[in-house]
Design an enzyme around this catalytic site. Sequence first.
Site, PDB file in Angstrom:
ATOM      1  N   CYS A 146      37.934  47.844  53.893  1.00  0.00           N
ATOM      2  CA  CYS A 146      38.977  47.567  52.894  1.00  0.00           C
ATOM      3  C   CYS A 146      39.934  48.753  52.834  1.00  0.00           C
ATOM      4  CB  CYS A 146      38.349  47.304  51.530  1.00  0.00           C
ATOM      5  SG  CYS A 146      39.490  46.536  50.355  1.00  0.00           S
ATOM      6  N   CYS A 148      41.450  49.812  49.472  1.00  0.00           N
ATOM      7  CA  CYS A 148      41.803  50.284  48.129  1.00  0.00           C
ATOM      8  C   CYS A 148      41.451  51.752  47.877  1.00  0.00           C
ATOM      9  CB  CYS A 148      41.221  49.371  47.066  1.00  0.00           C
ATOM     10  SG  CYS A 148      39.454  49.100  47.209  1.00  0.00           S
ATOM     11  N   CYS A 156      44.521  46.619  48.053  1.00  0.00           N
ATOM     12  CA  CYS A 156      43.666  46.425  49.220  1.00  0.00           C
ATOM     13  C   CYS A 156      44.424  46.086  50.503  1.00  0.00           C
ATOM     14  CB  CYS A 156      42.624  45.353  48.918  1.00  0.00           C
ATOM     15  SG  CYS A 156      41.580  45.778  47.515  1.00  0.00           S
ATOM     16  N   LYS A 221      34.585  36.545  46.348  1.00  0.00           N
ATOM     17  CA  LYS A 221      34.694  37.790  45.586  1.00  0.00           C
ATOM     18  C   LYS A 221      35.689  37.568  44.460  1.00  0.00           C
ATOM     19  CE  LYS A 221      35.944  42.655  45.908  1.00  0.00           C
ATOM     20  NZ  LYS A 221      36.336  43.759  46.774  1.00  0.00           N
ATOM     21  N   ARG A 231      35.252  51.673  40.469  1.00  0.00           N
ATOM     22  CA  ARG A 231      36.591  52.239  40.675  1.00  0.00           C
ATOM     23  C   ARG A 231      36.657  53.689  40.198  1.00  0.00           C
ATOM     24  NH1 ARG A 231      39.954  46.661  39.297  1.00  0.00           N
ATOM     25  NH2 ARG A 231      39.004  45.496  41.014  1.00  0.00           N
ATOM     26  N   ARG A 243      44.126  42.763  40.804  1.00  0.00           N
ATOM     27  CA  ARG A 243      43.874  42.187  42.131  1.00  0.00           C
ATOM     28  C   ARG A 243      43.826  40.651  42.098  1.00  0.00           C
ATOM     29  NH1 ARG A 243      42.795  47.058  44.073  1.00  0.00           N
ATOM     30  NH2 ARG A 243      40.885  48.231  43.640  1.00  0.00           N
ATOM     31  N   GLU A 259      36.223  29.000  50.095  1.00  0.00           N
ATOM     32  CA  GLU A 259      36.287  30.325  50.730  1.00  0.00           C
ATOM     33  C   GLU A 259      35.109  30.524  51.693  1.00  0.00           C
ATOM     34  OE1 GLU A 259      38.356  32.678  50.874  1.00  0.00           O
ATOM     35  OE2 GLU A 259      39.720  32.562  49.180  1.00  0.00           O
ATOM     36  N   LYS A 274      30.050  37.875  44.982  1.00  0.00           N
ATOM     37  CA  LYS A 274      30.205  39.121  44.236  1.00  0.00           C
ATOM     38  C   LYS A 274      31.145  38.907  43.072  1.00  0.00           C
ATOM     39  CE  LYS A 274      32.250  43.603  44.824  1.00  0.00           C
ATOM     40  NZ  LYS A 274      33.148  44.369  45.585  1.00  0.00           N
ATOM     41  N   SER A 300      28.690  47.371  40.184  1.00  0.00           N
ATOM     42  CA  SER A 300      28.602  48.578  39.362  1.00  0.00           C
ATOM     43  C   SER A 300      28.504  48.298  37.868  1.00  0.00           C
ATOM     44  CB  SER A 300      29.799  49.476  39.653  1.00  0.00           C
ATOM     45  OG  SER A 300      31.019  48.786  39.416  1.00  0.00           O
ATOM     46  N   TYR A 339      22.728  49.127  43.318  1.00  0.00           N
ATOM     47  CA  TYR A 339      22.576  50.552  43.005  1.00  0.00           C
ATOM     48  C   TYR A 339      21.170  50.842  42.498  1.00  0.00           C
ATOM     49  CZ  TYR A 339      27.552  50.017  43.463  1.00  0.00           C
ATOM     50  OH  TYR A 339      28.785  49.693  43.970  1.00  0.00           O
TER      51      TYR A 339
END
Length: 354
Positions: A146, A148, A156, A221, A231, A243, A259, A274, A300, A339
């Site tokens: 990507c 960004c 992006c 996404k 971010r 976005r 998609e 996501k 996140s 994470y």
Amino acid sequence: MNPRPPAWEAGAPPLSYARLWYILYFMEFPKLRPRRLRKNENIRRLVRETKLSLDDLIYPIFVRYGEGIVEEVPSMPGVYRYSLDKVVDAVKEVRDLGIPAIILFGIPEHKDEVGSDTWSDEGIIQRALRLIKKEVPDMYVITDVCFCEYTSHGHCGVLCEGDVHNDLTLENLKKQAISHAKNGADMLAPSGMMDGMVKAIREALDSSGFENIPIMAYSAKYASAFYGPFRDIAESAPAFGDRRSYQMDPANSREALKEVLLDVQEGADIIMVKPALAYLDIIAKVKEATLLPVCAYNVSGEYAMIKAGGRLGWIDEKRVMIETLLSIKRAGADMIITYFAKDVAKLINKGEIG
Ligand code: PBG
């Protein structure tokens, strides 16, 4: 022969119908007592349908410019950005826990209008790839593909009249993909939600001799507020706007299938949904709609909420983490980017779960 119920005449009944029929016609209380199978942990183990395993886990690693840096950001306790000289140890720790894969994100020293660091041999990801593949060759390394984190405006791709230009961005994505492959990436994960990105990257890889490198497409996404802490850590917030002209509207689910099917057609090897937690219905539908393995990104914000709740003492962090990951797997995910991967791996290794 027993007569078949009328609804069966048209063909085999859907599983749910058969189950309902069976329960209604053959079983009822007091003959039916589901609690028999919940009596103690031994029987619960035997009938457990979903288990967390090391094999499910992909751990995100953030690598940044500079030296001697292992840095935590407040919104993601326990997650660090590593400078190149520190990243190998971080990857070794992941490997030693038995986690099979990492996904790499880069924070470059110089950002520009087009994100040219992403296709430079001296780019942050390229340098990290060479180091990691040399020092920890048994780690499977996926790269996020990507722009960004690399553009001065934080969007992006290439900007044109205030929006990301799809086809110009595809050209740069091809350069980035080839460069990642050349420098040792095992798998590429394009996350920019450009139309045709999987096809463009597949063709670029195939024509450069990388036909064996798979693509994990961030297919469904969503434009999500759950990316907030990412971010902060990746320094990738857009400098203006949002976005929503490329990431999906959280209100849509049929569009997610569109998609996904497009990405399958374009040559994706793995499909991603996501975020995960607010989109479990999408994971389940995507799993039904395709034969490809499905990855879910436990993002996140989902991590930060659980950490924060745990720190405040309002929820039991460990149990909520396990329940969350189980729910993602139960919905149909074959693998989870999370994470929490190291925390879960430690519990699995201690025999506390799994
Ligand atoms: C884009 C990218 C993002 C995430 C992964 N890849 C950020 C975005 O789309 O704004 C978010 C992951 C997370 O929140 O954990 N390079």
